[in-house]
Design a protein around this motif. Structure first.
Motif, PDB file in Angstrom:
ATOM      1  N   SER B  28     -15.903 -76.211 -54.126  1.00  0.00           N
ATOM      2  CA  SER B  28     -16.740 -75.459 -53.199  1.00  0.00           C
ATOM      3  C   SER B  28     -17.887 -75.055 -53.960  1.00  0.00           C
ATOM      4  CB  SER B  28     -16.063 -74.193 -52.586  1.00  0.00           C
ATOM      5  OG  SER B  28     -15.772 -73.326 -53.702  1.00  0.00           O
ATOM      6  N   ASN B  30     -21.918 -72.880 -53.740  1.00  0.00           N
ATOM      7  CA  ASN B  30     -22.916 -72.207 -53.091  1.00  0.00           C
ATOM      8  C   ASN B  30     -24.138 -72.750 -52.296  1.00  0.00           C
ATOM      9  OD1 ASN B  30     -21.724 -69.853 -53.785  1.00  0.00           O
ATOM     10  ND2 ASN B  30     -22.773 -69.535 -55.618  1.00  0.00           N
ATOM     11  N   ASN B  31     -24.629 -73.711 -53.329  1.00  0.00           N
ATOM     12  CA  ASN B  31     -25.772 -74.650 -52.662  1.00  0.00           C
ATOM     13  C   ASN B  31     -25.734 -75.975 -53.559  1.00  0.00           C
ATOM     14  OD1 ASN B  31     -27.544 -74.382 -55.209  1.00  0.00           O
ATOM     15  ND2 ASN B  31     -27.556 -72.236 -54.655  1.00  0.00           N
ATOM     16  N   ARG B  50     -28.480 -74.837 -49.159  1.00  0.00           N
ATOM     17  CA  ARG B  50     -27.625 -74.012 -49.027  1.00  0.00           C
ATOM     18  C   ARG B  50     -26.130 -74.435 -48.467  1.00  0.00           C
ATOM     19  NH1 ARG B  50     -29.396 -68.537 -46.910  1.00  0.00           N
ATOM     20  NH2 ARG B  50     -30.937 -69.700 -46.056  1.00  0.00           N
ATOM     21  N   SER B  51     -24.905 -74.026 -48.719  1.00  0.00           N
ATOM     22  CA  SER B  51     -23.551 -74.564 -48.124  1.00  0.00           C
ATOM     23  C   SER B  51     -23.671 -74.189 -46.719  1.00  0.00           C
ATOM     24  CB  SER B  51     -22.564 -73.886 -48.948  1.00  0.00           C
ATOM     25  OG  SER B  51     -22.536 -72.417 -48.918  1.00  0.00           O
ATOM     26  N   ASN B  52     -24.574 -73.401 -46.043  1.00  0.00           N
ATOM     27  CA  ASN B  52     -24.329 -73.268 -44.436  1.00  0.00           C
ATOM     28  C   ASN B  52     -25.410 -73.994 -44.161  1.00  0.00           C
ATOM     29  OD1 ASN B  52     -26.501 -71.681 -45.408  1.00  0.00           O
ATOM     30  ND2 ASN B  52     -25.914 -69.744 -44.217  1.00  0.00           N
ATOM     31  N   GLU B  53     -26.112 -74.808 -44.921  1.00  0.00           N
ATOM     32  CA  GLU B  53     -27.298 -75.752 -44.073  1.00  0.00           C
ATOM     33  C   GLU B  53     -26.760 -76.914 -44.039  1.00  0.00           C
ATOM     34  OE1 GLU B  53     -30.470 -74.449 -47.001  1.00  0.00           O
ATOM     35  OE2 GLU B  53     -31.126 -73.173 -45.297  1.00  0.00           O
ATOM     36  N   ARG B  54     -27.350 -77.979 -42.951  1.00  0.00           N
ATOM     37  CA  ARG B  54     -26.872 -79.338 -43.028  1.00  0.00           C
ATOM     38  C   ARG B  54     -27.928 -80.415 -43.293  1.00  0.00           C
ATOM     39  NH1 ARG B  54     -23.435 -77.513 -43.920  1.00  0.00           N
ATOM     40  NH2 ARG B  54     -21.463 -76.541 -43.066  1.00  0.00           N
ATOM     41  N   THR B  67     -20.270 -80.523 -46.043  1.00  0.00           N
ATOM     42  CA  THR B  67     -19.358 -79.812 -46.927  1.00  0.00           C
ATOM     43  C   THR B  67     -17.978 -80.328 -46.590  1.00  0.00           C
ATOM     44  OG1 THR B  67     -19.530 -78.068 -45.081  1.00  0.00           O
ATOM     45  CG2 THR B  67     -20.745 -77.750 -47.066  1.00  0.00           C
TER      46      THR B  67
END
Lengths: 118, 109
Positions: B28, B30-31, B50-54, B67
């Protein structure tokens, strides 16, 4: 701002000699790190620091020491140089945090020190 | 280790064409950050995702992050001779940024 400054640019050492690679940044970055770059191997992390007085090992720490007595400087010491340490060494720094949390700031790299150990 | 593979590792294209590079990782993050390196100089940051961006864009650059597949891609559109460089992806996690071996891109004028 000078950014990240590495000295010297080039160095030739004999096996067994010691030396210190200097790295200084003027951006008040908390995070600093050292990488080595070898052909076909990409960049590998040697040591890093998240702030003055705090250092930790990276992927390939053996044969190298670091210290972080100030925010600005992060010297890398080769204790007893070996031919396997012939490489290009890069220092990089960043803010420790960033939008969304720790580590979300890009690294700023110096221009490298080219070290040859004979 | 967070290192993965970058594919393709060497790419030669004509000026004006698009160039796509892929990067995978194992644990995993963070970015994920993309950098360019010219002629052995220091790496220069291009884009951080970042990991929550696509998806993120910056000029002619487009980065995607999947991810679920643990992979990212960098697209350079309308390439120029000045885009000739090595491109590295860095996977950030646990206070470390781990790089792969990089992609060499040559843009032929």
């Amino acid at each position: 701002n000078a950014g990240v400054t590495q000295t010297p640019k080039f160095q030739v050492l004999k096996t067994g000699q010691s030396m210190t690679l200097q790295c200084a940044q003027d951006m008040n970055h908390e995070y600093m790190s050292w990488y080595r770059q070898d052909p076909g191997m990409g960049l590998r992390l040697i040591h890093y620091s998240v702030g003055a007085g705090i250092t930790d090992q990276g992927e390939v720490p053996n044969g190298y020491n670091v210290s972080r007595s100030t925010t600005e400087d992060f010297p890398l010491r080769l204790l007893s140089a070996a031919p396997s340490q012939t490489s290009v060494y890069f220092c990089a720094s960043s803010y420790a945090g960033g939008k969304g949390g720790r580590g979300n700031s890009p690294l700023h790299f110096g221009n490298g020190t080219r070290l040859t150990v004979t | 280790s967070q290192q993965g593979e970058e594919d393709p590792q060497a790419l030669s294209i004509q000026e004006g064409e698009n160039a796509t590079m892929n990067c995978s990782y194992k644990t995993s993050i963070n970015n994920l950050q993309w950098y360019r390196q010219n002629s052995g100089r220091g790496l220069v940051h291009l884009i951080l995702i970042r990991s929550n961006e696509r998806e993120k864009h910056s000029g002619r650059l487009r980065v995607t992050l999947d991810t679920s597949k643990k992979s990212s891609s960098l697209l350079i559109t309308a390439s120029r001779a000045a885009d000739t460089a090595s491109y590295f992806c860095g996977r950030h996690g646990n206070n470390r940024l781990a790089f792969g071996k990089g992609n060499q891109v040559v843009v032929i004028p």
